[in-house]
Design a protein around this motif. Structure first.
Motif, short mmCIF file in Angstrom:
data_model
loop_
_atom_site.label_atom_id
_atom_site.label_comp_id
_atom_site.label_asym_id
_atom_site.label_seq_id
_atom_site.Cartn_x
_atom_site.Cartn_y
_atom_site.Cartn_z
N PHE A 1 0.81 -1.22 0.00
CA PHE A 1 0.00 0.00 0.00
C PHE A 1 0.84 1.27 0.00
N GLY A 2 2.15 1.14 0.11
CA GLY A 2 3.03 2.30 0.16
C GLY A 2 2.86 3.19 -1.06
N GLY A 3 2.74 4.48 -0.83
CA GLY A 3 2.61 5.45 -1.91
C GLY A 3 1.19 5.59 -2.43
N ARG A 4 0.28 4.77 -1.96
CA ARG A 4 -1.11 4.85 -2.42
C ARG A 4 -1.90 5.76 -1.49
N ASP A 5 -2.91 6.35 -2.04
CA ASP A 5 -3.80 7.19 -1.26
C ASP A 5 -4.98 6.32 -0.84
N ILE A 6 -4.92 5.80 0.41
CA ILE A 6 -6.00 4.94 0.89
C ILE A 6 -6.72 5.64 2.03
N TYR A 7 -7.97 5.29 2.18
CA TYR A 7 -8.79 5.88 3.23
C TYR A 7 -9.09 4.81 4.26
N ILE A 8 -8.78 5.09 5.50
CA ILE A 8 -9.12 4.21 6.61
C ILE A 8 -10.10 4.98 7.49
N PRO A 9 -11.31 4.43 7.67
CA PRO A 9 -12.31 5.17 8.44
C PRO A 9 -11.85 5.42 9.87
N THR A 10 -12.31 6.53 10.43
CA THR A 10 -12.02 6.85 11.82
C THR A 10 -12.87 5.96 12.72
N GLY A 11 -12.63 6.01 13.99
CA GLY A 11 -13.36 5.18 14.94
C GLY A 11 -14.86 5.31 14.82
N THR A 12 -15.37 6.53 14.73
CA THR A 12 -16.81 6.77 14.67
C THR A 12 -17.40 6.18 13.38
N LYS A 13 -16.74 6.42 12.28
CA LYS A 13 -17.21 5.93 10.99
C LYS A 13 -17.18 4.39 10.95
N LEU A 14 -16.13 3.84 11.50
CA LEU A 14 -15.99 2.39 11.55
C LEU A 14 -17.07 1.77 12.44
N LYS A 15 -17.31 2.38 13.61
CA LYS A 15 -18.35 1.88 14.51
C LYS A 15 -19.73 1.93 13.85
#
Length: 136
Positions: free
Chosen positions: A71-85
């Motif tokens: 995943f290095g160099g890629r623009d990825i989105y990881i949801p925050t705690g609230t969004k994930l919950k």
């Protein structure tokens, strides 16, 4: 086609070399020179593995290197705690829905019936999209 396979073979062999040399790449002195994001990721993974009683001291570093490699160099989105919950809650609502329990789900999750209905609609669309390929 063979050119593509060569690229993947080279990438796989480079990755394997990194993983096989993790003890050299991840000792405490070397890890301090890793980019701060990888240091943090390694620390989080190490803490979670310890909580799960996984007794492999190099596993967190191997996972960190694997994630960095792929995943290095890629623009990825990881949801925050609230969004994930919220996403996990919505999946739970979808699984618990039996066709007649919107009122109970609303009460249990402290949401309105309208919110439950909207969540069910979104989950149904996601389920259909997952099961059916798009025509165009």
């Amino acid at each position: 086609m063979s050119q593509q396979q060569e690229i993947f073979q080279t990438e796989a062999s480079e990755f394997e070399a990194l993983i096989n040399n993790v003890s050299e790449l991840a000792d405490e002195n070397v890890r301090q020179r890793w980019p701060s994001t990888l240091q943090s990721l390694s620390e989080v993974l190490n803490n979670e593995l310890n909580r799960a009683n996984v007794k492999d001291p190099e596993l967190a570093d191997k996972l960190t290197i694997a994630l960095g490699h792929y995943f290095g160099g890629r623009d990825i989105y990881i949801p925050t705690g609230t969004k994930l919950k919220s996403a996990l809650r919505n999946i739970a609502i979808w699984r618990e829905y039996n066709g007649r329990n919107i009122e109970q789900l609303a009460s249990h999750y402290k949401l309105t019936e309208r919110q439950i209905t909207e969540i069910l609609r979104e989950q149904r669309q996601a389920e259909v999209k997952r099961r059916q390929r798009e025509l165009f």
